[in-house]
Design a protein around this motif. Sequence first.
Motif, PDB file in Angstrom:
ATOM      1  N   PRO A 185     -64.361 -81.827  34.511  1.00  0.00           N
ATOM      2  CA  PRO A 185     -64.171 -80.631  33.688  1.00  0.00           C
ATOM      3  C   PRO A 185     -63.475 -80.991  32.374  1.00  0.00           C
ATOM      4  O   PRO A 185     -62.597 -81.843  32.333  1.00  0.00           O
ATOM      5  CB  PRO A 185     -63.298 -79.726  34.557  1.00  0.00           C
ATOM      6  N   VAL A 186     -63.890 -80.340  31.309  1.00  0.00           N
ATOM      7  CA  VAL A 186     -63.301 -80.553  29.990  1.00  0.00           C
ATOM      8  C   VAL A 186     -62.391 -79.362  29.695  1.00  0.00           C
ATOM      9  O   VAL A 186     -62.829 -78.211  29.809  1.00  0.00           O
ATOM     10  CB  VAL A 186     -64.414 -80.662  28.918  1.00  0.00           C
ATOM     11  N   PRO A 187     -61.133 -79.610  29.315  1.00  0.00           N
ATOM     12  CA  PRO A 187     -60.226 -78.492  29.012  1.00  0.00           C
ATOM     13  C   PRO A 187     -60.766 -77.621  27.880  1.00  0.00           C
ATOM     14  O   PRO A 187     -61.322 -78.124  26.908  1.00  0.00           O
ATOM     15  CB  PRO A 187     -58.924 -79.192  28.584  1.00  0.00           C
ATOM     16  N   ARG A 188     -60.618 -76.314  28.000  1.00  0.00           N
ATOM     17  CA  ARG A 188     -61.147 -75.365  27.005  1.00  0.00           C
ATOM     18  C   ARG A 188     -60.608 -75.610  25.601  1.00  0.00           C
ATOM     19  O   ARG A 188     -61.313 -75.446  24.620  1.00  0.00           O
ATOM     20  CB  ARG A 188     -60.843 -73.936  27.433  1.00  0.00           C
ATOM     21  N   GLU A 189     -59.345 -76.008  25.506  1.00  0.00           N
ATOM     22  CA  GLU A 189     -58.753 -76.187  24.186  1.00  0.00           C
ATOM     23  C   GLU A 189     -59.430 -77.286  23.368  1.00  0.00           C
ATOM     24  O   GLU A 189     -59.367 -77.289  22.140  1.00  0.00           O
ATOM     25  CB  GLU A 189     -57.240 -76.442  24.265  1.00  0.00           C
ATOM     26  N   VAL A 190     -60.125 -78.193  24.031  1.00  0.00           N
ATOM     27  CA  VAL A 190     -60.852 -79.255  23.333  1.00  0.00           C
ATOM     28  C   VAL A 190     -61.915 -78.665  22.410  1.00  0.00           C
ATOM     29  O   VAL A 190     -62.161 -79.172  21.319  1.00  0.00           O
ATOM     30  CB  VAL A 190     -61.478 -80.226  24.365  1.00  0.00           C
ATOM     31  N   HIS A 191     -62.527 -77.573  22.820  1.00  0.00           N
ATOM     32  CA  HIS A 191     -63.602 -76.959  22.043  1.00  0.00           C
ATOM     33  C   HIS A 191     -63.106 -76.246  20.782  1.00  0.00           C
ATOM     34  O   HIS A 191     -63.900 -75.866  19.935  1.00  0.00           O
ATOM     35  CB  HIS A 191     -64.400 -75.994  22.918  1.00  0.00           C
ATOM     36  N   HIS A 192     -61.801 -76.067  20.660  1.00  0.00           N
ATOM     37  CA  HIS A 192     -61.220 -75.382  19.507  1.00  0.00           C
ATOM     38  C   HIS A 192     -60.385 -76.323  18.653  1.00  0.00           C
ATOM     39  O   HIS A 192     -59.592 -75.877  17.841  1.00  0.00           O
ATOM     40  CB  HIS A 192     -60.352 -74.204  19.975  1.00  0.00           C
ATOM     41  N   ARG A 243     -69.121 -81.062  25.845  1.00  0.00           N
ATOM     42  CA  ARG A 243     -69.428 -80.106  26.922  1.00  0.00           C
ATOM     43  C   ARG A 243     -69.437 -80.764  28.292  1.00  0.00           C
ATOM     44  O   ARG A 243     -69.345 -80.087  29.308  1.00  0.00           O
ATOM     45  CB  ARG A 243     -70.778 -79.453  26.663  1.00  0.00           C
ATOM     46  N   SER A 244     -69.593 -82.077  28.335  1.00  0.00           N
ATOM     47  CA  SER A 244     -69.728 -82.772  29.604  1.00  0.00           C
ATOM     48  C   SER A 244     -69.049 -84.126  29.516  1.00  0.00           C
ATOM     49  O   SER A 244     -69.282 -84.886  28.576  1.00  0.00           O
ATOM     50  CB  SER A 244     -71.214 -82.965  29.915  1.00  0.00           C
ATOM     51  N   LEU A 245     -68.218 -84.438  30.464  1.00  0.00           N
ATOM     52  CA  LEU A 245     -67.507 -85.700  30.475  1.00  0.00           C
ATOM     53  C   LEU A 245     -67.920 -86.485  31.724  1.00  0.00           C
ATOM     54  O   LEU A 245     -67.395 -86.265  32.811  1.00  0.00           O
ATOM     55  CB  LEU A 245     -65.998 -85.458  30.468  1.00  0.00           C
ATOM     56  N   PRO A 246     -68.902 -87.387  31.605  1.00  0.00           N
ATOM     57  CA  PRO A 246     -69.323 -88.154  32.775  1.00  0.00           C
ATOM     58  C   PRO A 246     -68.299 -89.237  33.136  1.00  0.00           C
ATOM     59  O   PRO A 246     -67.818 -89.952  32.257  1.00  0.00           O
ATOM     60  CB  PRO A 246     -70.650 -88.781  32.339  1.00  0.00           C
TER      61      PRO A 246
END
Length: 186
Positions: A77-84, A100-103
């Motif tokens: 899971p990628v923390p939401r704050e990363v997108h901002h 959006r995706s961290l393999p």
Amino acid sequence: VFSELPAEELKKLLPLLSRAKFILWVESGRRLESRRLSALREDLRATHEFLAPCPHQGLCGMLVPAQEENWCHFKAPVPREVHHSAFWRECSKQLGFDLRSLPVAYLFARQKSGASLAEDGVRILAGSRQYKGYTRYHGCHHSAVFEGEFMKRYSKEIYEALADPGLGSLYRHADLIVKETDNESL
């Protein structure tokens, strides 16, 4: 580590790893690093038992010739704050990764204890595809790495969870296998 560590240097680490009480090794979810982690798992089978992601203690199913194109990886899971964040947006742009995706590929092991571990689990790997009415997934079981299909009508909850498996995607084998005779009455 695997993308920067030559194979001969890894061999120097094996004596240290074989004495470690616990090992938690996390790598990028790229094919090369994941397959090297599977090979390391095999080197540790004599001294360690595997807690995750492996649902068994046998030979890694990814190392059999039929699985040469596949690799064991998951989506973290990628923390939401990363997108901002302008910082993470710039990192993504310069390093070429998808926010959006961290393999990831990982291995969690402990020194052999003599206690038996349950081995009827199926670990769902990244790469599931959801279609109308069913999900096609890749699973790792003590018998093999396999591709399976799960119908939505059997369990909507499992159907949806299989579409986006996370790091904790372990299911009982019996929950994923539905006998064809059960369908005849429908």
